[in-house]
Design a protein around this motif. Structure first.
Motif, PDB file in Angstrom:
ATOM      1  N   CYS A   1       0.074 -15.326  10.922  1.00  0.00           N
ATOM      2  CA  CYS A   1       0.117 -15.342  12.214  1.00  0.00           C
ATOM      3  C   CYS A   1       0.760 -14.027  12.791  1.00  0.00           C
ATOM      4  N   LEU A   2       1.876 -13.951  11.990  1.00  0.00           N
ATOM      5  CA  LEU A   2       2.820 -12.844  12.353  1.00  0.00           C
ATOM      6  C   LEU A   2       1.957 -11.467  12.404  1.00  0.00           C
ATOM      7  N   LEU A   3       1.055 -11.390  11.120  1.00  0.00           N
ATOM      8  CA  LEU A   3       0.107 -10.003  11.302  1.00  0.00           C
ATOM      9  C   LEU A   3      -0.803  -9.950  12.145  1.00  0.00           C
ATOM     10  N   MET A   4      -1.468 -11.265  12.609  1.00  0.00           N
ATOM     11  CA  MET A   4      -2.643 -11.236  13.489  1.00  0.00           C
ATOM     12  C   MET A   4      -1.879 -10.580  14.884  1.00  0.00           C
ATOM     13  N   LEU A   5      -0.603 -11.314  15.001  1.00  0.00           N
ATOM     14  CA  LEU A   5      -0.066 -10.719  16.597  1.00  0.00           C
ATOM     15  C   LEU A   5       0.351  -9.487  16.512  1.00  0.00           C
ATOM     16  N   SER A   6       0.935  -8.780  15.293  1.00  0.00           N
ATOM     17  CA  SER A   6       1.070  -7.244  15.113  1.00  0.00           C
ATOM     18  C   SER A   6      -0.186  -6.566  15.364  1.00  0.00           C
ATOM     19  N   GLY A   7      -1.365  -6.876  14.697  1.00  0.00           N
ATOM     20  CA  GLY A   7      -2.657  -6.263  14.957  1.00  0.00           C
ATOM     21  C   GLY A   7      -3.038  -6.474  16.366  1.00  0.00           C
ATOM     22  N   ALA A   8      -2.737  -7.539  17.262  1.00  0.00           N
ATOM     23  CA  ALA A   8      -3.208  -7.651  18.557  1.00  0.00           C
ATOM     24  C   ALA A   8      -2.058  -6.638  19.282  1.00  0.00           C
ATOM     25  N   LEU A   9      -1.078  -6.589  19.002  1.00  0.00           N
ATOM     26  CA  LEU A   9      -0.177  -5.420  19.803  1.00  0.00           C
ATOM     27  C   LEU A   9      -0.609  -4.185  19.376  1.00  0.00           C
ATOM     28  N   GLY A  10      -1.083  -3.901  18.237  1.00  0.00           N
ATOM     29  CA  GLY A  10      -1.694  -2.428  17.952  1.00  0.00           C
ATOM     30  C   GLY A  10      -2.714  -2.194  18.827  1.00  0.00           C
ATOM     31  N   LEU A  11      -3.624  -3.190  19.194  1.00  0.00           N
ATOM     32  CA  LEU A  11      -4.862  -2.921  19.843  1.00  0.00           C
ATOM     33  C   LEU A  11      -4.323  -2.737  21.326  1.00  0.00           C
ATOM     34  N   LEU A  12      -3.342  -3.279  21.710  1.00  0.00           N
ATOM     35  CA  LEU A  12      -2.934  -2.917  23.073  1.00  0.00           C
ATOM     36  C   LEU A  12      -2.149  -1.754  23.320  1.00  0.00           C
ATOM     37  N   ARG A  13      -1.555  -1.269  22.424  1.00  0.00           N
ATOM     38  CA  ARG A  13      -0.341  -0.089  22.588  1.00  0.00           C
ATOM     39  C   ARG A  13      -0.763   1.084  21.917  1.00  0.00           C
ATOM     40  N   PHE A  14      -1.729   1.089  20.865  1.00  0.00           N
ATOM     41  CA  PHE A  14      -2.167   2.486  20.279  1.00  0.00           C
ATOM     42  C   PHE A  14      -3.001   3.221  21.350  1.00  0.00           C
ATOM     43  N   PRO A  15      -2.876   4.655  21.264  1.00  0.00           N
ATOM     44  CA  PRO A  15      -3.688   5.352  22.393  1.00  0.00           C
ATOM     45  C   PRO A  15      -5.063   5.639  22.246  1.00  0.00           C
ATOM     46  N   ASP A  16      -5.549   5.735  20.948  1.00  0.00           N
ATOM     47  CA  ASP A  16      -7.053   6.165  20.901  1.00  0.00           C
ATOM     48  C   ASP A  16      -7.769   5.091  20.110  1.00  0.00           C
ATOM     49  N   PHE A  17      -9.137   5.297  20.156  1.00  0.00           N
ATOM     50  CA  PHE A  17      -9.792   4.250  19.370  1.00  0.00           C
ATOM     51  C   PHE A  17      -9.626   4.199  17.888  1.00  0.00           C
ATOM     52  N   TYR A  18      -9.515   5.382  17.168  1.00  0.00           N
ATOM     53  CA  TYR A  18      -9.429   5.199  15.661  1.00  0.00           C
ATOM     54  C   TYR A  18      -7.856   4.469  15.652  1.00  0.00           C
ATOM     55  N   THR A  19      -6.904   4.710  15.882  1.00  0.00           N
ATOM     56  CA  THR A  19      -5.779   3.988  15.796  1.00  0.00           C
ATOM     57  C   THR A  19      -5.663   2.904  16.073  1.00  0.00           C
TER      58      THR A  19
ATOM     59  N   ILE B   1      -6.891  -3.297   9.220  1.00  0.00           N
ATOM     60  CA  ILE B   1      -6.091  -3.718   8.185  1.00  0.00           C
ATOM     61  C   ILE B   1      -5.406  -5.108   8.446  1.00  0.00           C
ATOM     62  N   THR B   2      -5.018  -5.376   9.544  1.00  0.00           N
ATOM     63  CA  THR B   2      -4.259  -6.598   9.725  1.00  0.00           C
ATOM     64  C   THR B   2      -5.212  -7.804   9.808  1.00  0.00           C
ATOM     65  N   ASP B   3      -6.368  -7.487  10.247  1.00  0.00           N
ATOM     66  CA  ASP B   3      -7.586  -8.697  10.014  1.00  0.00           C
ATOM     67  C   ASP B   3      -7.724  -9.246   8.734  1.00  0.00           C
ATOM     68  N   THR B   4      -7.834  -8.084   7.893  1.00  0.00           N
ATOM     69  CA  THR B   4      -8.301  -8.566   6.386  1.00  0.00           C
ATOM     70  C   THR B   4      -6.997  -9.240   5.737  1.00  0.00           C
TER      71      THR B   4
ATOM     72  N   PHE C   1     -16.220 -14.034   1.700  1.00  0.00           N
ATOM     73  CA  PHE C   1     -16.964 -13.448   2.544  1.00  0.00           C
ATOM     74  C   PHE C   1     -16.315 -12.482   3.519  1.00  0.00           C
ATOM     75  N   ILE C   2     -15.137 -12.859   3.906  1.00  0.00           N
ATOM     76  CA  ILE C   2     -14.219 -11.652   4.750  1.00  0.00           C
ATOM     77  C   ILE C   2     -14.029 -10.540   3.939  1.00  0.00           C
ATOM     78  N   PHE C   3     -13.496 -10.824   2.677  1.00  0.00           N
ATOM     79  CA  PHE C   3     -13.167  -9.549   1.934  1.00  0.00           C
ATOM     80  C   PHE C   3     -14.174  -8.796   1.890  1.00  0.00           C
ATOM     81  N   PHE C   4     -15.614  -8.963   1.693  1.00  0.00           N
ATOM     82  CA  PHE C   4     -16.890  -8.002   1.565  1.00  0.00           C
ATOM     83  C   PHE C   4     -17.230  -7.559   3.068  1.00  0.00           C
ATOM     84  N   THR C   5     -17.082  -8.351   4.249  1.00  0.00           N
ATOM     85  CA  THR C   5     -17.489  -8.161   5.346  1.00  0.00           C
ATOM     86  C   THR C   5     -16.653  -7.325   6.189  1.00  0.00           C
ATOM     87  N   GLY C   6     -15.299  -7.680   6.313  1.00  0.00           N
ATOM     88  CA  GLY C   6     -14.295  -7.078   7.091  1.00  0.00           C
ATOM     89  C   GLY C   6     -14.204  -5.561   6.845  1.00  0.00           C
TER      90      GLY C   6
END
Length: 126
Positions: free
Chosen positions: A18-36, A43-46, A75-80
């Motif tokens: 759960c902590l990693l999911m929250l850090s990934g969500a924070l990264g989606l909000l705070r990082f400046p461009d599409f690739y980051t 990474i955090t999803d997997t 399934f998640i390890f192959f599709t993510g």
């Protein structure tokens, strides 16, 4: 005693996931461009899915639920990562604006015939 250890291991695994999911969500909000942003999400999803499903597998014990969770994990390890790669490849061909000094570029340069044309994005975020 074993039940307490399994409960503690599954609780720690679920909390870290759960902590990693929250850090990934924070990264989606705070990082400046599409690739980051895509990197933060991919990474955090997997890893977070792995930790959460492992915690659930420890709680399930030896049952049909364990086998089902194992199949979901595979399934998640192959599709993510495959989906993240396909998204990055499509974005590379579409050329989204990159961040320069923490700010998104003003526009995307596209080649039209022999001339380069600057295209203004809809907003500062991509």
């Amino acid at each position: 005693m074993i039940e307490n250890a399994v409960a503690a291991i599954s609780g720690v695994s679920l909390a870290l996931g759960c902590l990693l999911m929250l850090s990934g969500a924070l990264g989606l909000l705070r990082f400046p461009d599409f690739y980051t942003r895509m990197h933060a999400a991919g990474i955090t999803d997997t890893l977070a899915s792995f930790l959460i499903i492992c915690g659930l597998m420890a709680m399930a014990g030896w049952s049909l639920a364990l086998a089902k969770l194992g199949m979901i994990l595979l399934f998640i390890f192959f599709t993510g990562p495959t989906a993240s790669h396909a998204l990055a490849r499509a974005a590379q061909q579409g050329r989204p604006a990159l961040a320069v000094d923490g700010q998104a570029d003003a526009g995307v340069v596209e080649e039209v015939g022999s001339a380069a044309v600057e295209v203004e994005p809809d907003s500062g975020r991509i």
